[in-house]
Design a protein around this motif. Structure first.
Motif, PDB file in Angstrom:
ATOM      1  N   GLU A  32       0.811  -1.214   0.000  1.00 46.05           N
ATOM      2  CA  GLU A  32       0.000   0.000   0.000  1.00 46.05           C
ATOM      3  C   GLU A  32       0.845   1.265   0.000  1.00 46.05           C
ATOM      4  N   SER A  33       2.181   1.125   0.064  1.00 46.25           N
ATOM      5  CA  SER A  33       3.096   2.281   0.123  1.00 46.25           C
ATOM      6  C   SER A  33       2.677   3.232   1.240  1.00 46.25           C
ATOM      7  N   ARG A  34       2.626   2.653   2.449  1.00 43.52           N
ATOM      8  CA  ARG A  34       2.112   3.434   3.575  1.00 43.52           C
ATOM      9  C   ARG A  34       2.775   2.971   4.864  1.00 43.52           C
ATOM     10  N   ILE A  35       3.064   3.933   5.743  1.00 42.44           N
ATOM     11  CA  ILE A  35       3.531   3.620   7.088  1.00 42.44           C
ATOM     12  C   ILE A  35       2.360   3.801   8.042  1.00 42.44           C
ATOM     13  N   ALA A  36       1.996   2.750   8.752  1.00 45.81           N
ATOM     14  CA  ALA A  36       0.928   2.815   9.759  1.00 45.81           C
ATOM     15  C   ALA A  36       1.570   2.872  11.140  1.00 45.81           C
ATOM     16  N   TYR A  37       1.242   3.901  11.895  1.00 51.46           N
ATOM     17  CA  TYR A  37       1.837   4.067  13.226  1.00 51.46           C
ATOM     18  C   TYR A  37       0.932   3.508  14.325  1.00 51.46           C
ATOM     19  N   ASP A  38       1.565   3.184  15.445  1.00 51.75           N
ATOM     20  CA  ASP A  38       0.846   2.560  16.553  1.00 51.75           C
ATOM     21  C   ASP A  38      -0.231   3.469  17.131  1.00 51.75           C
ATOM     22  N   ASP A  39      -0.096   4.797  16.915  1.00 53.75           N
ATOM     23  CA  ASP A  39      -1.107   5.719  17.454  1.00 53.75           C
ATOM     24  C   ASP A  39      -2.307   5.878  16.529  1.00 53.75           C
ATOM     25  N   GLY A  40      -2.351   5.092  15.429  1.00 50.25           N
ATOM     26  CA  GLY A  40      -3.478   5.129  14.510  1.00 50.25           C
ATOM     27  C   GLY A  40      -3.288   6.039  13.314  1.00 50.25           C
ATOM     28  N   SER A  41      -2.250   6.844  13.313  1.00 55.49           N
ATOM     29  CA  SER A  41      -1.990   7.730  12.181  1.00 55.49           C
ATOM     30  C   SER A  41      -1.190   6.984  11.119  1.00 55.49           C
ATOM     31  N   SER A  42      -1.054   7.601   9.945  1.00 58.13           N
ATOM     32  CA  SER A  42      -0.307   6.952   8.864  1.00 58.13           C
ATOM     33  C   SER A  42       0.349   8.000   7.981  1.00 58.13           C
ATOM     34  N   GLU A  43       1.330   7.548   7.180  1.00 60.52           N
ATOM     35  CA  GLU A  43       2.026   8.396   6.212  1.00 60.52           C
ATOM     36  C   GLU A  43       2.087   7.658   4.880  1.00 60.52           C
ATOM     37  N   GLU A  44       1.687   8.337   3.807  1.00 57.05           N
ATOM     38  CA  GLU A  44       1.774   7.758   2.475  1.00 57.05           C
ATOM     39  C   GLU A  44       3.201   7.926   1.944  1.00 57.05           C
ATOM     40  N   LEU A  45       3.684   6.919   1.238  1.00 55.96           N
ATOM     41  CA  LEU A  45       5.014   6.965   0.648  1.00 55.96           C
ATOM     42  C   LEU A  45       4.915   7.058  -0.872  1.00 55.96           C
ATOM     43  N   SER A  46       5.764   7.883  -1.473  1.00 55.19           N
ATOM     44  CA  SER A  46       5.854   7.893  -2.931  1.00 55.19           C
ATOM     45  C   SER A  46       6.547   6.613  -3.381  1.00 55.19           C
ATOM     46  N   GLU A  47       6.487   6.342  -4.688  1.00 51.76           N
ATOM     47  CA  GLU A  47       7.129   5.136  -5.214  1.00 51.76           C
ATOM     48  C   GLU A  47       8.625   5.140  -4.923  1.00 51.76           C
ATOM     49  N   ARG A  48       9.277   6.284  -5.100  1.00 56.29           N
ATOM     50  CA  ARG A  48      10.712   6.386  -4.847  1.00 56.29           C
ATOM     51  C   ARG A  48      11.016   6.239  -3.354  1.00 56.29           C
ATOM     52  N   GLU A  49      10.201   6.848  -2.503  1.00 52.57           N
ATOM     53  CA  GLU A  49      10.426   6.729  -1.059  1.00 52.57           C
ATOM     54  C   GLU A  49      10.272   5.286  -0.600  1.00 52.57           C
ATOM     55  N   ALA A  50       9.249   4.605  -1.119  1.00 59.43           N
ATOM     56  CA  ALA A  50       9.038   3.201  -0.749  1.00 59.43           C
ATOM     57  C   ALA A  50      10.195   2.339  -1.241  1.00 59.43           C
ATOM     58  N   GLY A  51      10.657   2.582  -2.476  1.00 62.99           N
ATOM     59  CA  GLY A  51      11.781   1.816  -3.005  1.00 62.99           C
ATOM     60  C   GLY A  51      13.048   2.041  -2.205  1.00 62.99           C
ATOM     61  N   LEU A  52      13.290   3.280  -1.823  1.00 64.43           N
ATOM     62  CA  LEU A  52      14.474   3.609  -1.021  1.00 64.43           C
ATOM     63  C   LEU A  52      14.405   2.942   0.343  1.00 64.43           C
ATOM     64  N   LEU A  53      13.240   3.014   0.998  1.00 63.39           N
ATOM     65  CA  LEU A  53      13.098   2.416   2.324  1.00 63.39           C
ATOM     66  C   LEU A  53      13.249   0.898   2.251  1.00 63.39           C
ATOM     67  N   ARG A  54      12.654   0.272   1.251  1.00 63.98           N
ATOM     68  CA  ARG A  54      12.779  -1.180   1.118  1.00 63.98           C
ATOM     69  C   ARG A  54      14.237  -1.578   0.915  1.00 63.98           C
ATOM     70  N   TYR A  55      14.940  -0.856   0.048  1.00 68.24           N
ATOM     71  CA  TYR A  55      16.338  -1.206  -0.240  1.00 68.24           C
ATOM     72  C   TYR A  55      17.194  -1.067   1.014  1.00 68.24           C
TER      73      TYR A  55
END
Length: 221
Positions: free
Chosen positions: A136-159
């Motif tokens: 989903e290209s998204r970070i879900a936080y324990d407090d219930g909030s979330s952050e959307e990731l761009s394709e490049r950000e998701a690729g960078l974080l995965r790598y």
């Protein structure tokens, strides 16, 4: 493939192409080193005795600049010291000349299985305070909030996550995540993506996504 003997080089290239591989080739150590550092490829077949840079110096420089790059040494030099030196410098296999077509293809397949055919990466991975969902290209936080990731950000974080805590250089990210030639690419866009990713990770003090001055970035695991 880096090999100075035209007959051997053409023979191996023909075998690999017949087996379905696309190939690059160089006939001397100088052009071979340039190709090895700049090109995108899955496996390097490397002779040791070459005009210009020899195979050991190419291997040493390659492992310094691209530490994860798979290499098979193909050499008529079968002394134990040469084999030990080659493997110690980071070669994945050492094949003695002359070799059969079947043996070469088996060694190539074995190294590619070990280094390239890994299990499918997990779609969800923990990060400080939450979990990243790459589907989903998204970070879900324990407090219930979330952050959307761009394709490049998701690729960078995965790598970075899959790098196991090692330092990853700018050139490696541009080559393997962006798919660009690092020698011909302005890198400020990479710094901007790191900054944006750090913000979405809520990593203001850089305790997770760490800058290693002059070398690159790493994630603390």
């Amino acid at each position: 493939m880096i090999e100075d003997d035209p007959a051997v080089r053409q023979g191996v290239v023909d075998v690999l192409q017949y087996a379905g591989y696309r190939t690059l080739e160089a006939g001397d150590g100088n052009s071979g080193l340039e190709m090895a550092l700049a090109a995108n490829y899955r496996l390097l077949l490397l002779d040791l005795v070459l005009p210009g840079h020899d195979g050991f110096s190419i291997l040493k420089e390659l492992k310094k600049r691209r530490p994860g790059q798979p290499v098979i040494i193909l050499s008529a030099r079968g002394e134990e010291d040469d084999r030990v030196r080659g493997l110690s410098l980071g070669a994945d296999d050492y094949v003695m000349k002359p070799f059969s077509v079947r043996e070469l293809l088996a060694r190539v397949d074995a190294v590619l299985r070990r280094t390239c055919e890994r299990a499918a990466p997990a779609q969800k991975r923990p990060v400080p305070g939450g979990e990243v969902d790459f589907a989903e290209s998204r970070i879900a936080y324990d407090d219930g909030s979330s952050e959307e990731l761009s394709e490049r950000e998701a690729g960078l974080l995965r790598y970075l996550l899959e790098s196991g805590g090692r330092v990853v250089s700018r050139a490696e990210i541009l080559r393997h995540v962006w798919g660009l030639d690092p020698d011909r690419t302005e890198t400020r866009t990479l710094d901007m993506h790191v900054m944006h990713l750090r913000t979405k990770l809520r990593d203001r003090d850089q305790s997770f996504l760490v800058t290693v001055r002059g070398k690159g970035w790493r994630l603390k695991t």
